[in-house]
Scaffold this motif. Structure first.
Motif, PDB file in Angstrom:
ATOM      1  N   HIS A  74      40.970  35.585  43.985  1.00 15.24           N
ATOM      2  CA  HIS A  74      40.470  36.589  43.043  1.00 15.24           C
ATOM      3  C   HIS A  74      40.791  37.989  43.556  1.00 15.24           C
ATOM      4  CE1 HIS A  74      38.297  34.025  40.249  1.00 15.24           C
ATOM      5  NE2 HIS A  74      37.765  33.378  41.263  1.00 15.24           N
ATOM      6  N   SER A  75      41.346  38.823  42.691  1.00 12.12           N
ATOM      7  CA  SER A  75      41.683  40.191  43.099  1.00 12.12           C
ATOM      8  C   SER A  75      40.429  40.951  43.522  1.00 12.12           C
ATOM      9  CB  SER A  75      42.389  40.933  41.952  1.00 12.12           C
ATOM     10  OG  SER A  75      41.581  40.973  40.794  1.00 12.12           O
ATOM     11  N   PHE A  76      39.298  40.661  42.872  1.00 12.62           N
ATOM     12  CA  PHE A  76      38.042  41.302  43.250  1.00 12.62           C
ATOM     13  C   PHE A  76      37.731  41.053  44.719  1.00 12.62           C
ATOM     14  CE2 PHE A  76      33.462  40.636  43.980  1.00 12.62           C
ATOM     15  CZ  PHE A  76      32.986  41.909  43.721  1.00 12.62           C
ATOM     16  N   SER A  77      37.923  39.817  45.167  1.00 15.61           N
ATOM     17  CA  SER A  77      37.614  39.460  46.549  1.00 15.61           C
ATOM     18  C   SER A  77      38.454  40.254  47.536  1.00 15.61           C
ATOM     19  CB  SER A  77      37.837  37.958  46.774  1.00 15.61           C
ATOM     20  OG  SER A  77      37.004  37.195  45.933  1.00 15.61           O
ATOM     21  N   PRO A 195      28.584  35.256  38.047  1.00 12.92           N
ATOM     22  CA  PRO A 195      29.334  36.115  37.127  1.00 12.92           C
ATOM     23  C   PRO A 195      29.800  35.381  35.872  1.00 12.92           C
ATOM     24  CG  PRO A 195      30.111  36.416  39.372  1.00 12.92           C
ATOM     25  CD  PRO A 195      29.205  35.228  39.384  1.00 12.92           C
ATOM     26  N   ARG A 196      30.214  34.135  36.026  1.00 14.54           N
ATOM     27  CA  ARG A 196      30.725  33.385  34.871  1.00 14.54           C
ATOM     28  C   ARG A 196      29.609  33.121  33.857  1.00 14.54           C
ATOM     29  NH1 ARG A 196      34.046  29.056  38.689  1.00 14.54           N
ATOM     30  NH2 ARG A 196      34.966  30.671  40.013  1.00 14.54           N
ATOM     31  N   ILE A 197      28.452  32.687  34.369  1.00 13.86           N
ATOM     32  CA  ILE A 197      27.302  32.423  33.488  1.00 13.86           C
ATOM     33  C   ILE A 197      26.848  33.713  32.804  1.00 13.86           C
ATOM     34  CG2 ILE A 197      24.883  31.686  33.427  1.00 13.86           C
ATOM     35  CD1 ILE A 197      26.792  29.374  33.945  1.00 13.86           C
ATOM     36  N   ALA A 246      39.013  37.491  28.616  1.00 11.21           N
ATOM     37  CA  ALA A 246      39.244  36.671  29.807  1.00 11.21           C
ATOM     38  C   ALA A 246      38.173  37.019  30.829  1.00 11.21           C
ATOM     39  CB  ALA A 246      40.641  36.930  30.369  1.00 11.21           C
ATOM     40  N   GLY A 247      37.376  36.015  31.222  1.00 13.40           N
ATOM     41  CA  GLY A 247      36.187  36.260  32.030  1.00 13.40           C
ATOM     42  C   GLY A 247      36.450  36.672  33.463  1.00 13.40           C
ATOM     43  N   ASN A 248      37.647  36.437  33.977  1.00  6.97           N
ATOM     44  CA  ASN A 248      38.019  36.926  35.310  1.00  6.97           C
ATOM     45  C   ASN A 248      39.539  36.973  35.422  1.00  6.97           C
ATOM     46  OD1 ASN A 248      38.903  34.255  36.044  1.00  6.97           O
ATOM     47  ND2 ASN A 248      36.803  33.737  36.614  1.00  6.97           N
ATOM     48  N   ASP A 249      40.030  37.415  36.571  1.00  2.80           N
ATOM     49  CA  ASP A 249      41.469  37.636  36.711  1.00  2.80           C
ATOM     50  C   ASP A 249      42.282  36.349  36.657  1.00  2.80           C
ATOM     51  OD1 ASP A 249      40.246  36.940  39.137  1.00  2.80           O
ATOM     52  OD2 ASP A 249      41.796  37.892  40.336  1.00  2.80           O
ATOM     53  N   ASP A 276      37.957  42.359  35.483  1.00  2.00           N
ATOM     54  CA  ASP A 276      38.564  42.502  36.813  1.00  2.00           C
ATOM     55  C   ASP A 276      39.915  43.203  36.682  1.00  2.00           C
ATOM     56  OD1 ASP A 276      36.524  41.305  38.268  1.00  2.00           O
ATOM     57  OD2 ASP A 276      37.449  39.325  38.219  1.00  2.00           O
ATOM     58  N   GLU A 277      40.044  44.304  37.402  1.00  2.00           N
ATOM     59  CA  GLU A 277      41.326  45.005  37.455  1.00  2.00           C
ATOM     60  C   GLU A 277      42.307  44.172  38.267  1.00  2.00           C
ATOM     61  OE1 GLU A 277      43.417  46.882  36.073  1.00  2.00           O
ATOM     62  OE2 GLU A 277      42.792  48.929  36.587  1.00  2.00           O
ATOM     63  N   VAL A 278      43.537  44.075  37.771  1.00  2.00           N
ATOM     64  CA  VAL A 278      44.600  43.384  38.497  1.00  2.00           C
ATOM     65  C   VAL A 278      45.722  44.374  38.759  1.00  2.00           C
ATOM     66  CG1 VAL A 278      44.087  41.046  37.693  1.00  2.00           C
ATOM     67  CG2 VAL A 278      45.509  42.550  36.281  1.00  2.00           C
ATOM     68  N   SER A 279      46.487  44.131  39.803  1.00  2.00           N
ATOM     69  CA  SER A 279      47.478  45.110  40.248  1.00  2.00           C
ATOM     70  C   SER A 279      48.540  45.408  39.201  1.00  2.00           C
ATOM     71  CB  SER A 279      48.152  44.621  41.535  1.00  2.00           C
ATOM     72  OG  SER A 279      48.790  43.379  41.322  1.00  2.00           O
ATOM     73  N   PHE A 280      48.816  44.421  38.333  1.00  2.00           N
ATOM     74  CA  PHE A 280      49.895  44.593  37.353  1.00  2.00           C
ATOM     75  C   PHE A 280      49.404  45.074  35.986  1.00  2.00           C
ATOM     76  CE2 PHE A 280      48.462  40.170  37.314  1.00  2.00           C
ATOM     77  CZ  PHE A 280      48.163  39.971  35.976  1.00  2.00           C
ATOM     78  N   ALA A 281      48.118  45.364  35.852  1.00  2.00           N
ATOM     79  CA  ALA A 281      47.540  45.661  34.535  1.00  2.00           C
ATOM     80  C   ALA A 281      48.224  46.837  33.843  1.00  2.00           C
ATOM     81  CB  ALA A 281      46.043  45.930  34.664  1.00  2.00           C
TER      82      ALA A 281
END
Length: 334
Positions: A74-77, A195-197, A246-249, A276-281
């Motif tokens: 996960h990018s967050f991690s 987070p998912r719930i 989309a609930g997460n990256d 979740d922000e991702v590097s390629f967004a």
């Protein structure tokens, strides 16, 4: 070759051993610049290496913390770990990072290994599957902070996003853009990961606020390998979703893969927002609208909390859940 000692450094710099000790422990309150410079130069010239074991025995600390990540993909991690490492470096702590792969068994193994190495404290992204072990750490007042996930009935300071607000921001933006048939897809709910719930619950509440009926066939919390099939089922409905959250990256990347493989155009065929922000967004085409977590502030809070627990072990504070606010970053996908 004889090992260089603190006494050698003191003699070379023409200062006392206690002054060298103060320098090594960054206690510069009553130390002049010239003295600091002489000690620094002597350490370099003599090649002195402080004895970490002796220091640990004397201060009853190893100046090391452990970070156990549920899933390092996960990018967050990775973003949070980077900040934790920065804060620990500033405070002269080392960091050992372990990846549990969302496996309680692996998480237990790493906790036990880090305890055997006598780390001073732990930051854990908990799998939720080691309740007795968490409770044992709490009972023994071991410095512990949870990140990203709450474990019910285990009183541990926790740093987490306002997940329901994250979904609400996305739904409000979808509706503002004219979409009402909105789906959500996230990774597996089997382990009841907070987070998912909470993001699914926030999604439902936000739709209800807008008087939009929740369609069960638009809601999916499944294994990554099943996401493509679920999206195919959603878009085969008589009234397919017009937009997807989309609930997460990791689920976001699966949605993008589905769109590519099925020649779906975003946002023409369906609008898309990811949490979740991702590097390629910002460089993806179209650039992706994202609900961003304040990873810098969250990582800093977790590291600061843990260091305070380590250094003020005798101070009792009320256990808290620290909620951080998400941010909508509008780009082209919605």
């Amino acid at each position: 070759m004889r090992k260089v000692t603190m006494a050698d450094v003191a003699k070379h710099a023409n200062v006392s051993k206690s002054t060298v000790s103060q320098y090594l422990n960054s206690r510069f309150d009553y130390m002049g610049k010239a003295t600091k410079k002489r000690i620094e130069q002597s350490i370099l010239e003599l090649g002195y290496q402080p004895n970490a074991v002796a220091r640990s025995l004397k201060q009853k600390k190893t100046f090391t913390i452990g970070v156990i990540v549920a899933n390092i993909l996960h990018s967050f991690s990775t973003q949070v770990i980077r900040t934790i490492e920065d804060i620990c470096h500033e405070n002269n702590y080392h960091v050992i990072v372990c990846n549990a792969d969302d496996s309680p068994k692996k998480e237990k193994k790493y906790i036990e290994m880090l305890m055997a190495k006598q780390v001073d404290g732990l930051i854990v992204f908990p799998t939720g599957g080691n309740i007795e072990l968490y409770e044992s750490l709490v009972k023994n007042r071991y410095p512990l902070v949870f990140m990203d996930r709450i474990v019910p009935d285990v009183p541990v300071d926790t740093v987490i996003l306002n997940n329901e607000k994250a979904s609400e921001l996305a739904i409000n933006h979808f509706v503002k853009k004219g979409y009402e048939r909105i789906g959500i897809i996230t990774t597996s709910l089997i382990q009841k990961i907070t987070p998912r719930i909470e993001r699914i619950e926030g999604y439902k509440k936000a739709l209800n606020k807008r008087s939009i009926a929740v369609q069960d066939e638009y809601v999916r919390g499944i294994e990554i390998k099943e996401i493509t099939a679920s999206l195919e089922a959603m878009f085969s409905l008589p009234k397919p979703p017009q937009a997807i959250l989309a609930g997460n990256d990791l689920s976001l990347m699966e949605v993008l893969r589905y769109a590519r493989d099925h020649k779906k155009q975003i946002p023409q065929d369906f609008a898309l927002i990811g949490i979740d922000e991702v590097s390629f967004a910002s460089i993806y085409s179209p650039a992706l609208t994202i609900i961003k977590q304040p990873t810098l502030a969250m990582g800093e809070k977790a590291a600061t909390l843990l260091i305070e627990k380590i250094e003020k072990a005798d101070t009792e504070k009320e256990i808290q859940v620290y909620r951080f606010e998400p941010e909508l970053v509008v780009r082209e996908s919605c």
